[in-house]
Design an enzyme around this catalytic site. Structure first.
Site, PDB file in Angstrom:
ATOM      1  N   GLU A 102      -1.969 -10.128   9.611  1.00  0.00           N
ATOM      2  CA  GLU A 102      -1.196  -9.127   8.875  1.00  0.00           C
ATOM      3  C   GLU A 102      -0.107  -8.617   9.829  1.00  0.00           C
ATOM      4  OE1 GLU A 102      -2.110  -5.511   5.743  1.00  0.00           O
ATOM      5  OE2 GLU A 102      -3.296  -5.638   7.563  1.00  0.00           O
TER       6      GLU A 102
ATOM      7  N   GLU B 118       0.546  -4.682  -0.184  1.00  0.00           N
ATOM      8  CA  GLU B 118      -0.464  -3.653  -0.461  1.00  0.00           C
ATOM      9  C   GLU B 118       0.159  -2.260  -0.485  1.00  0.00           C
ATOM     10  OE1 GLU B 118      -3.386  -3.758   2.632  1.00  0.00           O
ATOM     11  OE2 GLU B 118      -2.142  -2.673   4.050  1.00  0.00           O
TER      12      GLU B 118
ATOM     13  N   GLU C 299       1.975  -1.772  11.071  1.00  0.00           N
ATOM     14  CA  GLU C 299       2.637  -1.981   9.780  1.00  0.00           C
ATOM     15  C   GLU C 299       3.755  -0.952   9.671  1.00  0.00           C
ATOM     16  OE1 GLU C 299      -0.355  -1.752   6.729  1.00  0.00           O
ATOM     17  OE2 GLU C 299      -1.806  -2.804   7.984  1.00  0.00           O
TER      18      GLU C 299
ATOM     19  N   ASP D 214     -10.793  -7.067   9.752  1.00  0.00           N
ATOM     20  CA  ASP D 214      -9.872  -5.973   9.413  1.00  0.00           C
ATOM     21  C   ASP D 214     -10.101  -4.741  10.288  1.00  0.00           C
ATOM     22  OD1 ASP D 214      -7.875  -4.670   8.026  1.00  0.00           O
ATOM     23  OD2 ASP D 214      -8.831  -4.876   6.066  1.00  0.00           O
TER      24      ASP D 214
END
Length: 661
Positions: A461, A467, A173, A412
C-alpha cells in the site's frame, strides 16, 4: 530458478594510480550515456553533487555515518584508495512491469581510513550512493547524515506526515502539497519518495533502496530551504499494544540511536531518480536495479493475479437468499463470482478471525470449506492479518494455514519503518516463502526493493488509495491519481485497490462508507489496471455490482498484472498520464486525467508493423455529468498510427490491442 544475468555482462576494475591521504580530492563518475555526472569532493567532510547535461541540479550535499564507538565516518576523512567499475548486463525480472531490465552503470568506490568506504553509481536514469563498513563486531548507528540540495528547484511535491501518533508512527498515506522549497514547513516530517521539479522541466525523485536491518528514511527541509535532510526513527525501546482493534504496537520510548547492526555490511542506497521529462519517470527501474537479487531459489509457485475484495464494498452483495456478511455463504458467493469472471483469488479481510488471535476463526466462518470450495473452482484464498498478532504467532499461523491451502496474506497496520519493523518485513517475507505463500503489505512504508529480494512480496500500500473515498473530504483524487505514477509508483508496486463501479463527478461525489463511490469516471477506474503497477490487483467493488457491469469486468479480467514490456506514452505530473504495456503479443494502453477534461495524442509507434484490433473503452459524451457513462468500440490500428483521444473531467481511456491474424 531465475538468475541475475542474461546476455552480455562485463565488469572492469581500474586501480587509481594516485596516492591519497588527507587533503582536497575531487573525483567523478559519469553515467554510461554521459548525461549524468556525480562529483565527490573530499575535504574536512564528504560532499557530492550531480550535474545533468552539464547543469548542476543537486548538491553540494554532505554525507556522514555516525557510529557509537567509531565516531563520525565522513568527518576528517582520509582517502586511502579509489576504484572505478563499469557494468553492462541484463536482469531477468520476476513478477515485474517488464521481463528484462538493461542494467548499465559506472561506479566509483572510495576507500577510507577507518574501515569504511563509499560507493557511488551513475546510471542513465539516476544516481545512488551507499556506505560500506568492514568492522568485525556489531555496531551501534547513532545517526546518518544524508542531505539533498537542489540549486535549480522550482517546486517540490511534498507528502507530509499527517496526524502521526508520535513523530514516526504513520500510515505512509499522504497527498502532495506542491510548494516552492521556501514554502515547506520547517521541522515537518516528510515521507519518501519526494519529487523536486527543476526550472528546466526536469524532475528528481529522492528515495532509497535495499533497505535491510536499518530504519527507513524520512526527510525534513533544511535550514535555508535549499533542500532536504534525512531523518530516521530511533530504535524502539518500549512499546504498547493498542490502536485499531488492539492490532498495533505504539512505540512509547525510542533509543538515541537508529540501529544496532552488523559491522561488516553494506547500508541502504540513497538515490535520486532523474527524469529529463515527466514521462521518463513512468519507466524508471532504479529501485529494482539497486535491490538485492532474489533469495528464493524456485519462484514458480508464486502466481500473480487479481483478487475479489470484500472490505471496501462492506460485504454489500444482494439479490441472494442468505444474509450477506463475514460468513461462509458470502465467501463462497465471492468465489463463484471470481471463477465465473477469470479472477484468480478471493481475500478474507479483517473479521474472519479474532482480532488479536489469528488461530481462532470466528464461528460464522468454516475456513476449510471456503478453501475447498475455492480449490474446486480454481480460486486461491488469501487471509488478512494484523501485523502484531502475526508477529506473535507467525510460525503457528503459517504452519496451520499453509497446510489448509491458504495462498498468502495481506499484512496490515505496521505504520512504522524503524529498524525493528523493517526486520519484521524481511522475516514475514522469508518465513512465508518457506511455506510457499505470498504476502502483500498494507499500512506499509514505500517499497525499497524487497519485492526483488523476496518476489513473494507481491505489492504494497503506502498510497492514499481508493479506500479514502469512504470517509475523506478530499476532492482531488483524480489529480492525485495522475501524480502517484511519477512519484510513489517509481519506488515499486502499489495496491491502490481500484475497480469502483459507482462513479461520480466532482460536484456529485460524496463520501459514503458502506456504499462508496469513486471520484472520476468509469474509464478512469478501468485505466488504473494498466497504468498502476501491482502484480496483485484488487477488484474493490462487490460481485452484485460487477454482475451488472460485465463489459467492465471482462476488461479488468483481461489485463495481466505483470508484463513483458512497458512504454511511457505521455504525461505531466498532476495533470495526465498514458502508458502502454505488453504481455506476449497483446498490448494494453491506459490513460487518465485530472479534473480537467483534455485531448491527448497516442502515438502507436510502439507497435510492430501490421494491423491490430483495438477494443477501446472511452468516456461517454455525458461522462462529465454522469461519470458511469462510457463507450466500448472496436477499431483497427496500424503500427505507427497516431490517435487523438478525449478524456472528460476526471476521465480515462483504456484499450486492449491485439494483432489481426
Amino acid at each position: 530458478m531465475k538468475k541475475l544475468f542474461a546476455g552480455f555482462s562485463m565488469m572492469i576494475l581500474l586501480l587509481s594510480s594516485s596516492v591519497y591521504g588527507k587533503g582536497n580530492e575531487v573525483l567523478n563518475v559519469t553515467s554510461p550515456d554521459g548525461s549524468l555526472e556525480v562529483t565527490v569532493a573530499i575535504t574536512d567532510n564528504i560532499t557530492w553533487s550531480l550535474e545533468v547535461n552539464g547543469s548542476l541540479v543537486a548538491g553540494p550535499s554532505t554525507i556522514a555515518l555516525e557510529l557509537e564507538e567509531f565516531g563520525i565516518l565522513g568527518h576528517d576523512p582520509v582517502l586511502r584508495n579509489s576504484f572505478t567499475a563499469s557494468k553492462d548486463e541484463v536482469i531477468e525480472t520476476i513478477l515485474y512491469k517488464k521481463s528484462t531490465i538493461e542494467n548499465s552503470y559506472n561506479e566509483l568506490n572510495l576507500i577510507f581510513r577507518g574501515r569504511y568506504s563509499l560507493i557511488f553509481r551513475a546510471y542513465n536514469d539516476g544516481v545512488a550512493y551507499r556506505f560500506v563498513t568492514s568492522i568485525k563486531d556489531d555496531v551501534v548507528v547513532k545517526n546518518e547524515q544524508s542531505s539533498f540540495v537542489f540549486p535549480d528547484a522550482k517546486e517540490a511535491y511534498v507528502p507530509y506526515v499527517r496526524e502521526p501518533v508520535g513523530r514516526y508512527q504513520v500510515s505512509f498515506e499522504s497527498t502532495y502539497d506542491v510548494l516552492p522549497l521556501s514554502g515547506v514547513k520547517p521541522d515537518s516530517l516528510i515521507i519518501t519518495p519526494l519529487l523536486v521539479k527543476n526550472n528546466d522541466g526536469s524532475s528528481l525523485v529522492i528515495s532509497e533502496a535495499d533497505l535491510e536491518d536499518y530504519p527507513g528514511m524520512f526527510l525534513t527541509v533544511n535550514e535555508d530551504a535549499t533542500g532536504f535532510e534525512a531523518e530516521f526513527a530511533g530504535y524502539p525501546l518500549e512499546e504498547e499494544q493498542g490502536g485499531h482493534n488492539n492490532l498495533q504496537s505504539y512505540v512509547t520510548k525510542r533509543a538515541d540511536y537508529i540501529a544496532k547492526t552488523y559491522g561488516n555490511r553494506t547500508y541502504p542506497w540513497r538515490m535520486i531518480a532523474v527524469g529529463k521529462n515527466d514521462a521518463e519517470l513512468l519507466n524508471n527501474d532504479l529501485v529494482y536495479k539497486l535491490a538485492s537479487p532474489s533469495r528464493i531459489e524456485d519462484t514458480s509457485w508464486i502466481q500473480p493475479g487479481k483478487v475479489a475484495w470484500d472490505w471496501w464494498n462492506d460485504w454489500n452483495i444482494f439479490n441472494v437468499d442468505f444474509r450477506a456478511g463475514i460468513n461462509t455463504e458470502t465467501y463462497k458467493y465471492y468465489i463463484d463470482f471470481a471463477a465465473e469472471n477469470g479472477i484468480e483469488y478471493v481475500i478474507l479481510d479483517e473479521g474472519w478471525s479474532e482480532s488479536t488471535n489469528l488461530l481462532n476463526v470466528i464461528p460464522e466462518i468454516d475456513l476449510q470449506e471456503i478453501i475447498d470450495h475455492g480449490k474446486e473452482k480454481g480460486i486461491g484464498i488469501v487471509l488478512w492479518a494484523g501485523w502484531l498478532p502475526l508477529d506473535q504467532q507467525m510460525d503457528k499461523v503459517l504452519d496451520k494455514y499453509s497446510e489448509m491451502g491458504v495462498k498468502g496474506y495481506k499484512i496490515d497496520f505496521m505504520n512504522r519503518d524503524d529498524q525493528k519493523m523493517v526486520n519484521f518485513y524481511y522475516r514475514a517475507a522469508r518465513e512465508a516463502a518457506k511455506h510457499e505463500q505470498f504476502v502483500l503489505f498494507h499500512g506499509a512504508y514505500k517499497p525499497t526493493g524487497l519485492h526483488r529480494t523476496y518476489p513473494n512480496v507481491l505489492t504494497y500500500e503506502g498510497v492514499y488509495g481508493l479506500e479514502q473515498v469512504k470517509w475523506t473530504d478530499y476532492l482531488e483524487m483524480p489529480e492525485y491519481d495522475v501524480t502517484i505514477p511519477f512519484i510513489r509508483m517509481l519506488a515499486g508496486p502499489m495496491d491502490y485497490t481500484q475497480g469502483a463501479m459507482e462513479n461520480a463527478n466532482r460536484f456529485n461525489w460524496r463520501a459514503v462508507y458502506s456504499e462508496p463511490v469513486s471520484q472520476g469516471t468509469r474509464c478512469h477506474q478501468l485505466a488504473m489496471y494498466v497504468v498502476y503497477d501491482s502484480p496483485f490487483s484488487m477488484l474493490c467493488d462487490n460481485p452484485t455490482a460487477y454482475k451488472k457491469e460485465s463489459e467492465s469486468v471482462n476488461f479488468i479480467a483481461s489485463v495481466p498484472t505483470v508484463f513483458d514490456e512497458t512504454v511511457p506514452l505521455a504525461g505531466e505530473i498532476g495533470e495526465y498520464v498514458a502508458v502502454a504495456r505488453r504481455k506476449g503479443d497483446a498490448w494494453y494502453v491506459g490513460a487518465m486525467t485530472d479534473w480537467n477534461g483534455r485531448q491527448i495524442e497516442i502515438d502507436f509507434s510502439f507497435l510492430d508493423e501490421g494491423e491490430y484490433k483495438a477494443t477501446v473503452f472511452a468516456d461517454g459524451i455525458n461522462a462529465d455529468r454522469a461519470a458511469v457513462d462510457y463507450t466500448k468500440d472496436e477499431i483497427i490500428i496500424n503500427g505507427g498510427d497516431k490517435l487523438k483521444i478525449e478524456m472528460k473531467s476526471g476521465g480515462g481511456w483504456a484499450a486492449v490491442i491485439e494483432p489481426v491474424k
